[in-house]
Design a protein around this motif. Sequence first.
Motif, PDB file in Angstrom:
ATOM      1  N   HIS A 270       0.838  -1.201   0.000  1.00 48.70           N
ATOM      2  CA  HIS A 270       0.000   0.000   0.000  1.00 48.70           C
ATOM      3  C   HIS A 270       0.871   1.249   0.000  1.00 48.70           C
ATOM      4  N   HIS A 271       1.789   1.344   0.968  1.00 49.50           N
ATOM      5  CA  HIS A 271       2.783   2.422   0.942  1.00 49.50           C
ATOM      6  C   HIS A 271       4.059   1.836   1.495  1.00 49.50           C
ATOM      7  N   THR A 278       3.490   3.119  -3.857  1.00 47.22           N
ATOM      8  CA  THR A 278       2.484   2.058  -3.928  1.00 47.22           C
ATOM      9  C   THR A 278       2.918   1.037  -4.983  1.00 47.22           C
ATOM     10  N   HIS A 308      -5.767   6.888   2.627  1.00 44.99           N
ATOM     11  CA  HIS A 308      -5.539   7.231   1.215  1.00 44.99           C
ATOM     12  C   HIS A 308      -6.402   8.450   0.909  1.00 44.99           C
ATOM     13  N   PRO A 313      -7.835   3.098  -3.239  1.00 45.72           N
ATOM     14  CA  PRO A 313      -6.557   2.371  -3.272  1.00 45.72           C
ATOM     15  C   PRO A 313      -6.701   1.025  -3.968  1.00 45.72           C
ATOM     16  N   GLN A 419       0.168   9.979  -1.895  1.00 44.42           N
ATOM     17  CA  GLN A 419      -1.263   9.785  -2.148  1.00 44.42           C
ATOM     18  C   GLN A 419      -1.994   9.274  -0.913  1.00 44.42           C
ATOM     19  N   GLY A 420      -1.228   8.800   0.048  1.00 48.71           N
ATOM     20  CA  GLY A 420      -1.843   8.281   1.264  1.00 48.71           C
ATOM     21  C   GLY A 420      -0.798   8.202   2.360  1.00 48.71           C
TER      22      GLY A 420
END
Length: 487
Positions: A270-271, A278, A308, A313, A419-420
């Motif tokens: 995800h991160h 990502t 996010h 996401p 982005q998150g």
Amino acid sequence: MLPYKTLIKIDRELSISLYIQLCNAFITLITKGLLSPYDKLPSSRKLSELLIINRNTIKLAFEELVSQGWAESRPRKGIFVMATLPLTNVNEKDISNTQNLDKNVSFKWKNNYIETVLLSNLQKASLAINDGFPDVRLAPVDILMREYRSISGKNFGKGFLNYGNPMGSEKLRIAFSNYLSDTRGIHANLENILITRGSQMGIYLATQLILNPLENVVVGYTNYFAADATFKLMGSNLIRIPIDDKGMDIDYLEEVLKTKKIKLVYVIPHHHSPTTVTLSMERRLKLLNLAKQYQFAIIEDDYDFDFHYSSKPFLPLSSIDFNKNVIYTGSLCKIFAPALRIGFLVGPEKFIQKAASLRRLIDRQGDSLLEESVAELFNSGEMKRHFRKSLKLYHKRRDVFCDVLKTNFSNHINFEIPQGGLAIWAGFDETINLPKIAELAFKKGLYINDGSYYKNEKFNANFIRMGFASLNEDEIYRSLDILKKIL
Ligand SMILES: Cc1ncc(COP(=O)(O)O)c(C=O)c1O
């Protein structure tokens, strides 16, 4: 000859191929000292009769032992345990890493893992640009305490003061099952979920169950340092893979797989931590295909899925893991507060049972009353309200933080708007001495990371994570003002 029939247990129900089970059984015999260097292994014919296993399977197991360096084949003589075992090196390493760490104490203890920072200036500074932590002032502690008091005051609530299930509160596992399904498409039953004390416990338990000393684990070039430390503690071999703007380079991983046996891949799709990128969908699918082809496990660390800001996401690897290679871990520590030590480990039922048995050895069970109370927060919708509120606020804080960085630091700091997540991956000009800056900032009451966290044998760039979420707007301006003056 050793009583191989008793010593070697093969389980035909397992999805692990027979030759790998057999190979692992021999490695265990060697690591336990039942087989020593130069010992001859039984012939494939004899072992095949004893264990009632096809002779070709035995030959394959021996080939695997030889390719992993545990045994050697001597023409016309047979297979022998390697004279210089990889294990001998581990023992030597272990011994040399066992030191008198305190001159006043007469016994030695192990020092064979990366030391993690126990207390840093972070706890002492009045302002902190941390690694990406939540604002604990937002956590609905009062509501949680109200639930806690209410449950503990009831007769049935007293039962939660007893020894309970190491798997964790059933009510919370049901709540997690719904939450994982609603927010990220993971369909996990009760039996697939173990409540942990946070993502770190999930990483630790999964590592202990999957990895053996000297086995290869794949991680990013720069990686979450406590995961690296967990793998090193196991005595396993870290293979680092580049991380670019699409996450871990899976083509590179594919090349590695052609020459090396990989047991585990650790990813934060995800991160990625620390770089915040990502993992692209194309790479996710390829990673899952490779896991199927080469039969390795994946630990998917999803410590910050809920954050996010711009778009929807990608769903976790775990939600599309049709071949069951992924062990998924996450927690409430970023959503609620780091000190609320509640997280989850999700995986195949039998794996989760083993993880629960292992957890029982280091932590008999979680805090049952607290887990019940948190379950109530999920069921009443309080947790969802809290997510929404904090997400909105963190989004705003990210924008303010990035604006100030862009306006005032463009000569010194290079970054992409994340982005998150809760942090920016900030590249400082090469001329800037980050440890010096961190020291000067601390004297002015501001904590910032000195960059040492992220460095390793493959990564030495002048980067730090700059967490924006735990500071309100006024604190963001004040912190960045101090930093600007110092720079
Ligand atoms: C990438 C990553 N994984 C795991 C953790 C551990 O989180 P927890 O507090 O849930 O144990 C952290 C904590 O910051 C993290 O950054």
